[in-house]
Design a protein around this motif. Structure first.
Motif, PDB file in Angstrom:
ATOM      1  N   PRO A   9      23.794  -7.013 -35.380  1.00 47.41           N
ATOM      2  CA  PRO A   9      24.310  -6.066 -34.384  1.00 47.41           C
ATOM      3  C   PRO A   9      25.254  -5.017 -34.992  1.00 47.41           C
ATOM      4  O   PRO A   9      25.198  -3.848 -34.617  1.00 47.41           O
ATOM      5  CB  PRO A   9      25.022  -6.958 -33.376  1.00 47.41           C
ATOM      6  CG  PRO A   9      24.272  -8.260 -33.453  1.00 47.41           C
ATOM      7  CD  PRO A   9      23.934  -8.389 -34.918  1.00 47.41           C
ATOM      8  N   ALA A  10      26.078  -5.420 -35.935  1.00 51.66           N
ATOM      9  CA  ALA A  10      27.001  -4.475 -36.566  1.00 51.66           C
ATOM     10  C   ALA A  10      26.241  -3.424 -37.368  1.00 51.66           C
ATOM     11  O   ALA A  10      26.583  -2.231 -37.323  1.00 51.66           O
ATOM     12  CB  ALA A  10      27.987  -5.219 -37.462  1.00 51.66           C
ATOM     13  N   SER A  11      25.212  -3.841 -38.083  1.00 53.72           N
ATOM     14  CA  SER A  11      24.403  -2.888 -38.851  1.00 53.72           C
ATOM     15  C   SER A  11      23.643  -1.951 -37.915  1.00 53.72           C
ATOM     16  O   SER A  11      23.528  -0.752 -38.184  1.00 53.72           O
ATOM     17  CB  SER A  11      23.408  -3.622 -39.744  1.00 53.72           C
ATOM     18  OG  SER A  11      24.079  -4.373 -40.719  1.00 53.72           O
ATOM     19  N   ALA A  12      23.112  -2.502 -36.827  1.00 52.26           N
ATOM     20  CA  ALA A  12      22.390  -1.675 -35.862  1.00 52.26           C
ATOM     21  C   ALA A  12      23.317  -0.632 -35.253  1.00 52.26           C
ATOM     22  O   ALA A  12      22.933   0.532 -35.081  1.00 52.26           O
ATOM     23  CB  ALA A  12      21.776  -2.557 -34.773  1.00 52.26           C
ATOM     24  N   SER A  13      24.545  -1.018 -34.952  1.00 50.62           N
ATOM     25  CA  SER A  13      25.526  -0.087 -34.391  1.00 50.62           C
ATOM     26  C   SER A  13      25.853   1.022 -35.383  1.00 50.62           C
ATOM     27  O   SER A  13      25.910   2.207 -35.021  1.00 50.62           O
ATOM     28  CB  SER A  13      26.805  -0.841 -34.009  1.00 50.62           C
ATOM     29  OG  SER A  13      27.771   0.054 -33.523  1.00 50.62           O
ATOM     30  N   LEU A  14      26.041   0.661 -36.628  1.00 53.50           N
ATOM     31  CA  LEU A  14      26.349   1.648 -37.673  1.00 53.50           C
ATOM     32  C   LEU A  14      25.181   2.616 -37.863  1.00 53.50           C
ATOM     33  O   LEU A  14      25.375   3.834 -37.954  1.00 53.50           O
ATOM     34  CB  LEU A  14      26.669   0.927 -38.989  1.00 53.50           C
ATOM     35  CG  LEU A  14      27.148   1.789 -40.144  1.00 53.50           C
ATOM     36  CD1 LEU A  14      28.467   2.472 -39.789  1.00 53.50           C
ATOM     37  CD2 LEU A  14      27.324   0.933 -41.388  1.00 53.50           C
ATOM     38  N   LEU A  15      23.979   2.100 -37.881  1.00 53.34           N
ATOM     39  CA  LEU A  15      22.793   2.945 -38.038  1.00 53.34           C
ATOM     40  C   LEU A  15      22.598   3.844 -36.814  1.00 53.34           C
ATOM     41  O   LEU A  15      22.237   5.013 -36.951  1.00 53.34           O
ATOM     42  CB  LEU A  15      21.557   2.080 -38.286  1.00 53.34           C
ATOM     43  CG  LEU A  15      20.293   2.798 -38.737  1.00 53.34           C
ATOM     44  CD1 LEU A  15      20.537   3.691 -39.947  1.00 53.34           C
ATOM     45  CD2 LEU A  15      19.202   1.787 -39.050  1.00 53.34           C
TER      46      LEU A  15
END
Length: 141
Positions: A9-15
């Motif tokens: 989820p954190a990577s998806a948010s950053l992307l």
């Protein structure tokens, strides 16, 4: 398995934030590019006749108008929404421009108004192509 499903989820948010920044950059290029073309044609600025710049500008506008006519969201909007959903964040249902324009200036309009605006903007870019045509660089320039 979709690539998005493999992201945390954190990577998806950053992307999703990176795609939003890219989208803002593209909108700025289209809007300020058109303003620059109009002023530059009047002021006889050479850079506005750069063929690569003008071709990218008109191609983006034609793509945007076509997407609107087809009733489809921009691929960047779709990717951002998918990533926001993966991150557990709220996503918006309308187009990127419609969503952010509404938020920035509290403007609410039906979808057809945005189709008309995109079409008019693309027509303006095409008219400028004729009024102040781009020029290909000569060898050695």
């Amino acid at each position: 398995m979709r690539v998005v499903d493999a992201l945390s989820p954190a990577s998806a948010s950053l992307l999703a934030d990176a795609i939003l920044a890219l989208h803002v950059g593209i909108v700025a290029f289209v809007v300020f590019g058109q303003i620059g073309i109009l002023i530059g044609a009047w002021r006889r600025w050479r850079w506005i006749r750069n063929f690569s710049f003008r071709a990218a500008h008109v191609a983006l506008l034609l793509f945007i108008a076509l997407q609107a006519w087809l009733g489809r969201l921009c691929p960047l909007t779709v990717w951002e929404q998918t990533l926001r959903a993966r991150a557990g964040q709220d996503a918006y249902a309308e187009s990127f421009v419609e969503h952010w324009l509404s938020r920035l200036i509290f403007f609410d309009a039906p979808g057809w108004a945005f189709v008309a605006a995109y079409t008019a903007f693309a027509a303006l870019a095409l008219a400028c192509w004729r009024w102040a045509p781009p020029q290909r660089a000569r060898p050695g320039e």
